[in-house]
Design a protein around this motif. Sequence first.
Motif, PDB file in Angstrom:
ATOM      1  N   VAL A   5       0.832  -1.208   0.000  1.00  0.00           N
ATOM      2  CA  VAL A   5       0.000   0.000   0.000  1.00  0.00           C
ATOM      3  C   VAL A   5       0.864   1.255   0.000  1.00  0.00           C
ATOM      4  O   VAL A   5       0.568   2.232  -0.701  1.00  0.00           O
ATOM      5  CB  VAL A   5      -0.956  -0.014   1.220  1.00  0.00           C
ATOM      6  CG1 VAL A   5      -1.668   1.329   1.356  1.00  0.00           C
ATOM      7  CG2 VAL A   5      -1.984  -1.130   1.062  1.00  0.00           C
ATOM      8  N   ILE A   6       1.954   1.246   0.762  1.00  0.00           N
ATOM      9  CA  ILE A   6       2.857   2.400   0.791  1.00  0.00           C
ATOM     10  C   ILE A   6       3.423   2.668  -0.608  1.00  0.00           C
ATOM     11  O   ILE A   6       3.483   3.824  -1.058  1.00  0.00           O
ATOM     12  CB  ILE A   6       4.013   2.167   1.795  1.00  0.00           C
ATOM     13  CG1 ILE A   6       3.506   2.290   3.233  1.00  0.00           C
ATOM     14  CG2 ILE A   6       5.160   3.142   1.550  1.00  0.00           C
ATOM     15  CD1 ILE A   6       3.170   3.697   3.674  1.00  0.00           C
ATOM     16  N   GLN A   7       3.839   1.629  -1.303  1.00  0.00           N
ATOM     17  CA  GLN A   7       4.405   1.803  -2.645  1.00  0.00           C
ATOM     18  C   GLN A   7       3.364   2.352  -3.613  1.00  0.00           C
ATOM     19  O   GLN A   7       3.655   3.210  -4.450  1.00  0.00           O
ATOM     20  CB  GLN A   7       4.972   0.472  -3.159  1.00  0.00           C
ATOM     21  CG  GLN A   7       6.152  -0.067  -2.363  1.00  0.00           C
ATOM     22  CD  GLN A   7       7.305   0.914  -2.257  1.00  0.00           C
ATOM     23  OE1 GLN A   7       7.556   1.713  -3.158  1.00  0.00           O
ATOM     24  NE2 GLN A   7       8.025   0.857  -1.140  1.00  0.00           N
ATOM     25  N   VAL A  47      -1.729   9.170   6.339  1.00  0.00           N
ATOM     26  CA  VAL A  47      -1.091   8.691   5.107  1.00  0.00           C
ATOM     27  C   VAL A  47       0.308   9.284   4.940  1.00  0.00           C
ATOM     28  O   VAL A  47       1.283   8.568   4.690  1.00  0.00           O
ATOM     29  CB  VAL A  47      -1.960   9.037   3.877  1.00  0.00           C
ATOM     30  CG1 VAL A  47      -1.224   8.724   2.575  1.00  0.00           C
ATOM     31  CG2 VAL A  47      -3.282   8.267   3.930  1.00  0.00           C
ATOM     32  N   CYS A  48       0.403  10.600   5.100  1.00  0.00           N
ATOM     33  CA  CYS A  48       1.692  11.266   4.902  1.00  0.00           C
ATOM     34  C   CYS A  48       2.725  10.832   5.934  1.00  0.00           C
ATOM     35  O   CYS A  48       3.911  10.694   5.621  1.00  0.00           O
ATOM     36  CB  CYS A  48       1.515  12.784   4.931  1.00  0.00           C
ATOM     37  SG  CYS A  48       0.641  13.440   3.486  1.00  0.00           S
ATOM     38  N   LEU A  49       2.279  10.600   7.155  1.00  0.00           N
ATOM     39  CA  LEU A  49       3.207  10.146   8.188  1.00  0.00           C
ATOM     40  C   LEU A  49       3.742   8.756   7.866  1.00  0.00           C
ATOM     41  O   LEU A  49       4.933   8.483   8.021  1.00  0.00           O
ATOM     42  CB  LEU A  49       2.512  10.145   9.549  1.00  0.00           C
ATOM     43  CG  LEU A  49       3.403   9.971  10.773  1.00  0.00           C
ATOM     44  CD1 LEU A  49       4.436  11.089  10.854  1.00  0.00           C
ATOM     45  CD2 LEU A  49       2.576   9.932  12.046  1.00  0.00           C
ATOM     46  N   VAL A  72     -13.728  -3.304   6.204  1.00  0.00           N
ATOM     47  CA  VAL A  72     -12.904  -2.152   6.614  1.00  0.00           C
ATOM     48  C   VAL A  72     -12.010  -2.545   7.783  1.00  0.00           C
ATOM     49  O   VAL A  72     -10.820  -2.220   7.817  1.00  0.00           O
ATOM     50  CB  VAL A  72     -13.794  -0.957   6.999  1.00  0.00           C
ATOM     51  CG1 VAL A  72     -12.943   0.190   7.561  1.00  0.00           C
ATOM     52  CG2 VAL A  72     -14.585  -0.475   5.795  1.00  0.00           C
ATOM     53  N   GLY A  73     -12.575  -3.279   8.727  1.00  0.00           N
ATOM     54  CA  GLY A  73     -11.802  -3.721   9.884  1.00  0.00           C
ATOM     55  C   GLY A  73     -10.643  -4.615   9.485  1.00  0.00           C
ATOM     56  O   GLY A  73      -9.537  -4.489  10.014  1.00  0.00           O
ATOM     57  N   LYS A  74     -10.901  -5.508   8.538  1.00  0.00           N
ATOM     58  CA  LYS A  74      -9.844  -6.401   8.073  1.00  0.00           C
ATOM     59  C   LYS A  74      -8.741  -5.621   7.374  1.00  0.00           C
ATOM     60  O   LYS A  74      -7.544  -5.887   7.570  1.00  0.00           O
ATOM     61  CB  LYS A  74     -10.427  -7.449   7.126  1.00  0.00           C
ATOM     62  CG  LYS A  74      -9.431  -8.520   6.711  1.00  0.00           C
ATOM     63  CD  LYS A  74     -10.102  -9.607   5.889  1.00  0.00           C
ATOM     64  CE  LYS A  74      -9.091 -10.701   5.519  1.00  0.00           C
ATOM     65  NZ  LYS A  74      -9.725 -11.776   4.710  1.00  0.00           N
ATOM     66  N   LEU A  75      -9.138  -4.626   6.569  1.00  0.00           N
ATOM     67  CA  LEU A  75      -8.155  -3.795   5.872  1.00  0.00           C
ATOM     68  C   LEU A  75      -7.302  -3.032   6.872  1.00  0.00           C
ATOM     69  O   LEU A  75      -6.064  -3.001   6.765  1.00  0.00           O
ATOM     70  CB  LEU A  75      -8.868  -2.814   4.938  1.00  0.00           C
ATOM     71  CG  LEU A  75      -7.972  -1.790   4.219  1.00  0.00           C
ATOM     72  CD1 LEU A  75      -6.984  -2.492   3.300  1.00  0.00           C
ATOM     73  CD2 LEU A  75      -8.811  -0.794   3.440  1.00  0.00           C
ATOM     74  N   LEU A  76      -7.941  -2.421   7.864  1.00  0.00           N
ATOM     75  CA  LEU A  76      -7.202  -1.661   8.868  1.00  0.00           C
ATOM     76  C   LEU A  76      -6.238  -2.550   9.643  1.00  0.00           C
ATOM     77  O   LEU A  76      -5.106  -2.152   9.914  1.00  0.00           O
ATOM     78  CB  LEU A  76      -8.186  -0.981   9.827  1.00  0.00           C
ATOM     79  CG  LEU A  76      -9.005   0.171   9.250  1.00  0.00           C
ATOM     80  CD1 LEU A  76     -10.064   0.622  10.253  1.00  0.00           C
ATOM     81  CD2 LEU A  76      -8.113   1.342   8.862  1.00  0.00           C
TER      82      LEU A  76
END
Length: 197
Positions: A5-7, A47-49, A72-76
């Motif tokens: 996700v970061i990439q 996101v920026c952090l 959403v919970g699973k994604l988080l």
Amino acid sequence: MYSFVIQVLKGLFRIFSGKIFVSGKEKVPVSEPFVLVCNHVSWLDVVCLGLALYPTQIHYMAKKELFGQKLVGKLLTNLNAFPVDREKPGPSVLKTPLQLLKKDRVVGIFPSGTRSAENASLKDGAVFIASRANVPIVPAVYIGPHDMKGVLKRQKKQIIFGEPFYVPKTAKSKDDTIQKSTDQLLYVLNDLEKKHA
């Protein structure tokens, strides 16, 4: 999944929004766990952090309501977030962050940017967790747009890291040590924001 996700986000920001300006990253510990406390104005600071601190991964403390929907919970959870009941904080609030810090992880706490009662309570919690775990607090601030419109307009986005500091060890969540360290944290966050606004 966190790295993937970061990439993806890096690529999207590069194309549509421009770079994130990062100051003070050299102050951030690289070989020890710490509690990261940042102001919270929108989803963009989270996101920026994450982008600014990568490859160090942040384990975000998030309100339990965000985990209400299964997907959403699973994604988080896959993005290193863990739920906290802010309405009824109890001993269990300490359990997950202390376990993570013991495993040399970074715990991120994002109180709101105002001086509300909730804000003070959350900052007390960050200070107490750092004290119990005997790890430093790393203050950080986000300065930039608060919504997608500002992102697409390529408004400047900044993450500024302050000097880490230790909280004296205490077993009590409400005493002068915690209060003084909380006041110190509030001062540092406000000062970082004023200097770079």
